[in-house]
Design a protein around this motif. Structure first.
Motif, short mmCIF file in Angstrom:
data_model
loop_
_atom_site.label_atom_id
_atom_site.label_comp_id
_atom_site.label_asym_id
_atom_site.label_seq_id
_atom_site.Cartn_x
_atom_site.Cartn_y
_atom_site.Cartn_z
N HIS A 5 3.87 -5.47 -1.59
CA HIS A 5 4.49 -6.38 -2.56
C HIS A 5 3.57 -7.54 -2.95
O HIS A 5 3.87 -8.27 -3.89
CB HIS A 5 5.81 -6.91 -2.01
N PHE A 6 2.43 -7.70 -2.28
CA PHE A 6 1.54 -8.83 -2.59
C PHE A 6 0.75 -8.59 -3.88
O PHE A 6 0.32 -7.47 -4.16
CB PHE A 6 0.58 -9.09 -1.44
N VAL A 7 0.57 -9.66 -4.63
CA VAL A 7 -0.24 -9.66 -5.85
C VAL A 7 -1.17 -10.86 -5.74
O VAL A 7 -0.71 -11.99 -5.58
CB VAL A 7 0.64 -9.79 -7.12
N LEU A 8 -2.48 -10.61 -5.80
CA LEU A 8 -3.47 -11.69 -5.71
C LEU A 8 -4.36 -11.65 -6.95
O LEU A 8 -4.48 -10.62 -7.61
CB LEU A 8 -4.34 -11.52 -4.46
N LYS A 9 -4.99 -12.77 -7.24
CA LYS A 9 -5.94 -12.83 -8.35
C LYS A 9 -7.35 -12.60 -7.81
O LYS A 9 -7.69 -13.05 -6.72
CB LYS A 9 -5.90 -14.20 -9.03
N ASP A 10 -8.17 -11.90 -8.61
CA ASP A 10 -9.56 -11.72 -8.23
C ASP A 10 -10.41 -12.81 -8.88
O ASP A 10 -9.89 -13.68 -9.59
CB ASP A 10 -10.07 -10.31 -8.58
N GLN A 11 -11.72 -12.75 -8.65
CA GLN A 11 -12.62 -13.80 -9.17
C GLN A 11 -12.68 -13.82 -10.70
O GLN A 11 -13.16 -14.79 -11.28
CB GLN A 11 -14.03 -13.67 -8.57
N ASN A 12 -12.17 -12.78 -11.34
CA ASN A 12 -12.15 -12.73 -12.81
C ASN A 12 -10.78 -13.12 -13.36
O ASN A 12 -10.49 -12.87 -14.53
CB ASN A 12 -12.56 -11.34 -13.28
N GLN A 14 -7.98 -11.76 -12.72
CA GLN A 14 -7.16 -10.58 -12.97
C GLN A 14 -6.27 -10.32 -11.75
O GLN A 14 -6.70 -10.49 -10.61
CB GLN A 14 -8.05 -9.34 -13.22
N GLU A 15 -5.04 -9.91 -12.00
CA GLU A 15 -4.13 -9.61 -10.90
C GLU A 15 -4.52 -8.29 -10.23
O GLU A 15 -4.81 -7.30 -10.90
CB GLU A 15 -2.69 -9.50 -11.40
N VAL A 16 -4.50 -8.31 -8.91
CA VAL A 16 -4.68 -7.10 -8.11
C VAL A 16 -3.35 -6.91 -7.37
O VAL A 16 -2.98 -7.73 -6.54
CB VAL A 16 -5.85 -7.22 -7.12
N LYS A 17 -2.64 -5.86 -7.75
CA LYS A 17 -1.33 -5.56 -7.16
C LYS A 17 -1.52 -4.47 -6.11
O LYS A 17 -1.93 -3.36 -6.45
CB LYS A 17 -0.37 -5.08 -8.24
N PHE A 18 -1.19 -4.81 -4.88
CA PHE A 18 -1.36 -3.82 -3.82
C PHE A 18 -0.44 -2.62 -4.02
O PHE A 18 -0.74 -1.52 -3.56
CB PHE A 18 -1.18 -4.45 -2.44
N ALA A 19 0.66 -2.80 -4.73
CA ALA A 19 1.55 -1.67 -5.05
C ALA A 19 0.81 -0.61 -5.86
O ALA A 19 1.12 0.58 -5.77
CB ALA A 19 2.79 -2.15 -5.79
N ASP A 20 -0.21 -1.03 -6.62
CA ASP A 20 -1.00 -0.08 -7.41
C ASP A 20 -1.86 0.81 -6.52
O ASP A 20 -2.42 1.79 -7.01
CB ASP A 20 -1.89 -0.81 -8.41
N ALA A 22 -0.69 2.40 -3.85
CA ALA A 22 0.16 3.34 -3.13
C ALA A 22 -0.55 4.70 -3.09
O ALA A 22 -1.06 5.16 -4.11
CB ALA A 22 1.51 3.46 -3.80
N GLY A 23 -0.62 5.28 -1.91
CA GLY A 23 -1.29 6.56 -1.75
C GLY A 23 -2.78 6.44 -1.51
O GLY A 23 -3.47 7.44 -1.36
N LYS A 24 -3.30 5.20 -1.48
CA LYS A 24 -4.74 4.99 -1.28
C LYS A 24 -4.95 4.04 -0.11
O LYS A 24 -4.05 3.33 0.32
CB LYS A 24 -5.36 4.37 -2.53
N LYS A 25 -6.18 4.04 0.41
CA LYS A 25 -6.55 3.12 1.49
C LYS A 25 -7.42 2.00 0.91
O LYS A 25 -8.15 2.21 -0.05
CB LYS A 25 -7.34 3.85 2.58
N TYR A 26 -7.32 0.82 1.53
CA TYR A 26 -8.19 -0.28 1.12
C TYR A 26 -8.50 -1.16 2.32
O TYR A 26 -7.75 -1.20 3.29
CB TYR A 26 -7.59 -1.08 -0.04
N LEU A 27 -9.64 -1.81 2.24
CA LEU A 27 -10.11 -2.69 3.29
C LEU A 27 -10.02 -4.13 2.81
O LEU A 27 -10.54 -4.46 1.74
CB LEU A 27 -11.57 -2.37 3.66
N TYR A 114 -9.07 -5.69 7.83
CA TYR A 114 -7.86 -4.88 7.94
C TYR A 114 -8.04 -3.62 7.10
O TYR A 114 -8.33 -3.73 5.90
CB TYR A 114 -6.64 -5.62 7.39
N LEU A 115 -7.83 -2.47 7.69
CA LEU A 115 -7.75 -1.23 6.93
C LEU A 115 -6.28 -1.00 6.64
O LEU A 115 -5.45 -0.92 7.57
CB LEU A 115 -8.33 -0.05 7.70
N ILE A 116 -5.94 -0.93 5.36
CA ILE A 116 -4.56 -0.73 4.93
C ILE A 116 -4.40 0.72 4.49
O ILE A 116 -5.24 1.25 3.74
CB ILE A 116 -4.19 -1.69 3.77
N GLY A 117 -3.34 1.34 4.95
CA GLY A 117 -3.11 2.76 4.66
C GLY A 117 -2.37 2.99 3.35
O GLY A 117 -1.96 2.05 2.66
N PRO A 118 -2.20 4.25 3.01
CA PRO A 118 -1.57 4.63 1.75
C PRO A 118 -0.16 4.08 1.55
O PRO A 118 0.31 3.95 0.43
CB PRO A 118 -1.55 6.16 1.80
#
Length: 159
Positions: A5-12, A14-20, A22-27, A114-118
């Motif tokens: 549910h978290f949404v953060l802004k990047d250096q540009n 732009q919103e980065v929605k972790f919900a986007d 879903a089904g992927k891994k991110y560090l 943190y490694l976040i799962g799908p």
């Protein structure tokens, strides 16, 4: 606990929605403060290893509670080519607090990966002393065999 549910802004800005993701891994690679030497090396190392992570199907991000406009100037000064720097600025440190790496009395996050799962859940985490420069090699060797959430503390000096 899912962080989808978290949404953060990047250096540009732009919103980065972790919900986007879903089904992927991110560090998520937390660093305490922009413009400090150890944090600079940490983000440059992550930018240099960006392709190593994406080849394993993992999107890497650097983040702290610094404002996104501060992160933009810092990213440009470091010459980052691929890495997105996320701002956990407002509310201050909300994601860091949810993950347990916010240092309230200092008003900053700790240094932690943190490694976040799908499903948006933490699969693996590694904590570092504030002055320790994270070595990504052990992180890379741990990623293929993740399973239960594991937290380790890495000690060492920064550079």
């Amino acid at each position: 606990m899912s962080i989808s549910h978290f949404v953060l802004k990047d250096q540009n800005d732009q919103e980065v929605k972790f919900a986007d993701f879903a089904g992927k891994k991110y560090l998520l690679s937390f660093h305490p403060r922009a413009w400090t030497s150890v944090c600079t090396h940490q983000m440059q190392d992550l930018d240099e290893r960006h392709d190593d992570f994406t080849a394993r199907g993992i999107a890497p991000f650097g983040l702290s509670i610094d404002h996104q406009f501060c992160k933009k100037a810092w990213a440009e000064s470091m010459g980052l080519k691929k890495l997105l720097l996320l701002s956990d600025f407002w509310p201050p440190g909300a994601l860091a607090e949810a993950l347990g790496c916010f240092i309230e009395k200092a008003g900053m996050s700790g240094r932690q990966n943190y490694l976040i799962g799908p499903d948006g859940e933490v699969l693996w985490t590694q904590r570092y002393e504030i002055k320790a420069r994270p070595d990504l090699d052990p992180c890379m060797s741990e990623l293929p065999g993740y399973g239960l959430v594991k937290t380790t503390l890495c000690k060492g000096g920064g550079s």
